[in-house]
Write an enzyme that holds these catalytic residues in place. Structure first.
Site, PDB file in Angstrom:
ATOM      1  N   THR A 110     -14.948  45.554 -12.668  1.00 15.86           N
ATOM      2  CA  THR A 110     -15.183  45.821 -14.096  1.00 15.86           C
ATOM      3  C   THR A 110     -13.936  45.579 -14.943  1.00 15.86           C
ATOM      4  O   THR A 110     -14.029  45.494 -16.169  1.00 15.86           O
ATOM      5  CB  THR A 110     -15.595  47.291 -14.304  1.00 15.86           C
ATOM      6  OG1 THR A 110     -14.479  48.117 -13.914  1.00 15.86           O
ATOM      7  CG2 THR A 110     -16.808  47.659 -13.471  1.00 15.86           C
TER       8      THR A 110
ATOM      9  N   ASP B 281      -0.562  38.488  -9.391  1.00 13.13           N
ATOM     10  CA  ASP B 281      -0.627  39.950  -9.369  1.00 13.13           C
ATOM     11  C   ASP B 281       0.776  40.520  -9.172  1.00 13.13           C
ATOM     12  O   ASP B 281       1.369  40.384  -8.092  1.00 13.13           O
ATOM     13  CB  ASP B 281      -1.566  40.393  -8.240  1.00 13.13           C
ATOM     14  CG  ASP B 281      -1.800  41.897  -8.293  1.00 13.13           C
ATOM     15  OD1 ASP B 281      -0.817  42.667  -8.260  1.00 13.13           O
ATOM     16  OD2 ASP B 281      -2.968  42.314  -8.371  1.00 13.13           O
TER      17      ASP B 281
ATOM     18  N   ASP C 232       1.224  43.095  -6.215  1.00 19.04           N
ATOM     19  CA  ASP C 232       1.175  42.465  -4.895  1.00 19.04           C
ATOM     20  C   ASP C 232       2.419  41.627  -4.637  1.00 19.04           C
ATOM     21  O   ASP C 232       2.970  41.627  -3.526  1.00 19.04           O
ATOM     22  CB  ASP C 232      -0.074  41.576  -4.782  1.00 19.04           C
ATOM     23  CG  ASP C 232      -1.333  42.401  -4.568  1.00 19.04           C
ATOM     24  OD1 ASP C 232      -1.212  43.588  -4.205  1.00 19.04           O
ATOM     25  OD2 ASP C 232      -2.436  41.859  -4.779  1.00 19.04           O
TER      26      ASP C 232
ATOM     27  N   ARG D 160      -6.610  48.734 -12.056  1.00 18.63           N
ATOM     28  CA  ARG D 160      -7.798  48.099 -12.631  1.00 18.63           C
ATOM     29  C   ARG D 160      -8.870  48.000 -11.566  1.00 18.63           C
ATOM     30  O   ARG D 160      -8.607  47.559 -10.448  1.00 18.63           O
ATOM     31  CB  ARG D 160      -7.482  46.671 -13.084  1.00 18.63           C
ATOM     32  CG  ARG D 160      -6.509  46.580 -14.187  1.00 18.63           C
ATOM     33  CD  ARG D 160      -6.570  45.252 -14.873  1.00 18.63           C
ATOM     34  NE  ARG D 160      -6.487  44.094 -14.011  1.00 18.63           N
ATOM     35  CZ  ARG D 160      -6.570  42.848 -14.449  1.00 18.63           C
ATOM     36  NH1 ARG D 160      -6.788  42.617 -15.730  1.00 18.63           N
ATOM     37  NH2 ARG D 160      -6.458  41.837 -13.633  1.00 18.63           N
TER      38      ARG D 160
HETATM   39  C1  PRP Z   1      -1.602  45.493 -13.049  1.00 16.51           C
HETATM   40  C2  PRP Z   1      -0.413  45.705 -13.940  1.00 16.51           C
HETATM   41  C3  PRP Z   1      -0.989  46.501 -15.075  1.00 16.51           C
HETATM   42  C4  PRP Z   1      -2.407  46.022 -15.131  1.00 16.51           C
HETATM   43  C5  PRP Z   1      -2.571  45.159 -16.340  1.00 16.51           C
HETATM   44  O1  PRP Z   1      -1.851  46.605 -12.260  1.00 16.51           O
HETATM   45  O2  PRP Z   1       0.659  46.329 -13.305  1.00 16.51           O
HETATM   46  O3  PRP Z   1      -0.925  47.897 -14.851  1.00 16.51           O
HETATM   47  O4  PRP Z   1      -2.659  45.255 -13.964  1.00 16.51           O
HETATM   48  O5  PRP Z   1      -3.905  44.770 -16.493  1.00 16.51           O
HETATM   49  P1  PRP Z   1      -4.768  45.230 -17.728  1.00 16.51           P
HETATM   50  O6  PRP Z   1      -3.911  45.027 -18.939  1.00 16.51           O
HETATM   51  O7  PRP Z   1      -5.957  44.307 -17.683  1.00 16.51           O
HETATM   52  O8  PRP Z   1      -5.152  46.658 -17.536  1.00 16.51           O
HETATM   53  P2  PRP Z   1      -2.956  46.590 -11.085  1.00 16.51           P
HETATM   54  O9  PRP Z   1      -4.236  47.147 -11.576  1.00 16.51           O
HETATM   55  O10 PRP Z   1      -3.000  45.211 -10.480  1.00 16.51           O
HETATM   56  O11 PRP Z   1      -2.364  47.647 -10.080  1.00 16.51           O
HETATM   57  P3  PRP Z   1      -1.067  47.526  -9.141  1.00 16.51           P
HETATM   58  O12 PRP Z   1       0.144  47.544 -10.042  1.00 16.51           O
HETATM   59  O13 PRP Z   1      -1.161  48.735  -8.271  1.00 16.51           O
HETATM   60  O14 PRP Z   1      -1.179  46.236  -8.369  1.00 16.51           O
HETATM   61  N1  URA Z   2      -2.281  42.300 -13.592  1.00 14.83           N
HETATM   62  C1  URA Z   2      -1.401  41.460 -12.967  1.00 14.83           C
HETATM   63  O1  URA Z   2      -0.615  41.894 -12.122  1.00 14.83           O
HETATM   64  N2  URA Z   2      -1.434  40.169 -13.299  1.00 14.83           N
HETATM   65  C2  URA Z   2      -2.263  39.662 -14.220  1.00 14.83           C
HETATM   66  O2  URA Z   2      -2.228  38.444 -14.485  1.00 14.83           O
HETATM   67  C3  URA Z   2      -3.166  40.545 -14.852  1.00 14.83           C
HETATM   68  C4  URA Z   2      -3.134  41.862 -14.530  1.00 14.83           C
END
Ligand code: PRP
Ligand code: URA
Length: 208
Positions: free
Chosen positions: A107, A199, A202, A103
């Site tokens: 945005t 997150d 993370d 994400r």
């Molecule tokens: C997180 C999670 C999803 C996304 C969900 O990924 O693993 O893929 O957010 O959010 P959304 O429904 O609003 O799209 P992130 O973008 O944090 O990436 P990461 O797994 O690399 O930390």
């Molecule tokens: N992605 C995450 O990892 N946590 C949230 O709460 C939303 C998006």
């Protein structure tokens, strides 16, 4: 709600509590995620179709079963990786693709950076692994990429979902079944799930 399945289990409730706790460190966090992934995989696999096969025991011939469809697991990087080992242990014949989506923090729109999946998606049951369904942007984009490559039978497997994310998937892809361990209350203004667990990527990988 059609195509929405909540996996109810006391062990799952206990593990979600461990995951929500801000003091839970990576080893315990990963273990709890893996245990919930087993429960999700067990629930999802209830609908797998089987073929009858004849086998020979040490004593006589008998009939047994084998899964009659290619299963493709597709973790969404990074957090989806935390589900892979449990699913592969229960479904060792599965193939594994990967989709990299992140994400944009300003945005909240999904940005894709990696895509690799096995052949014959059109004949496969495709199970997307992503613990968090927040706005639904990442999962909706992952489903779109898979459909563009031929996937027709798609399941989305999540740990925690916000109502906003569920709604987006049901509007964008109403043929996709969503399996989730918990439906949370809402998103905050930064697109984080409340109460949520923060997150997931993370917290799994220790990247703060
Ligand atoms: C997180 C999670 C999803 C996304 C969900 O990924 O693993 O893929 O957010 O959010 P959304 O429904 O609003 O799209 P992130 O973008 O944090 O990436 P990461 O797994 O690399 O930390
Ligand atoms: N992605 C995450 O990892 N946590 C949230 O709460 C939303 C998006």
């Amino acid at each position: 709600m059609k195509n929405l399945f909540v996996v109810e289990n006391p062990l799952v409730q206990r593990d979600i509590t461990i995951l929500r706790n801000k003091d839970t460190k990576e080893p315990e966090f990963r273990s709890a995620l893996s245990r919930i992934a087993y429960c999700l995989a067990m629930e999802i696999s209830k609908n797998f179709k089987l073929d009858l096969v004849e086998i020979q025991t040490p004593l006589e011939k008998t009939l047994g079963h084998e899964i009659n469809q290619q299963i493709v697991l597709v973790p969404v990087l990074r957090a989806g990786l935390s589900f892979v080992n449990s699913f592969v242990e229960l479904i060792p014949e599965a193939k594994v693709g990967h989709i990299g989506i992140q994400r944009d923090e300003k945005t909240l729109m999904p940005v894709d950076y990696y895509y690799k999946t096995p052949k014959d998606l059109h004949l496969s049951k495709v199970i997307i692994l992503d613990p968090m369904l927040a706005t639904g942007g990442s999962a909706s984009a992952a489903i779109r990429f898979l459909k563009e490559r031929g996937a027709k039978d798609i399941i989305l497997s999540c740990l925690i979902a916000a109502p906003e994310g569920i709604n987006k998937i049901q509007v964008d892809h109403n043929d996709v079944k969503i399996y989730v361990a918990k439906i949370d209350r809402e998103l905050n203004s930064n697109g984080y799930i409340l109460p949520g667990l923060g997150d997931a990527g993370d917290r799994t990988f220790g990247t703060f």
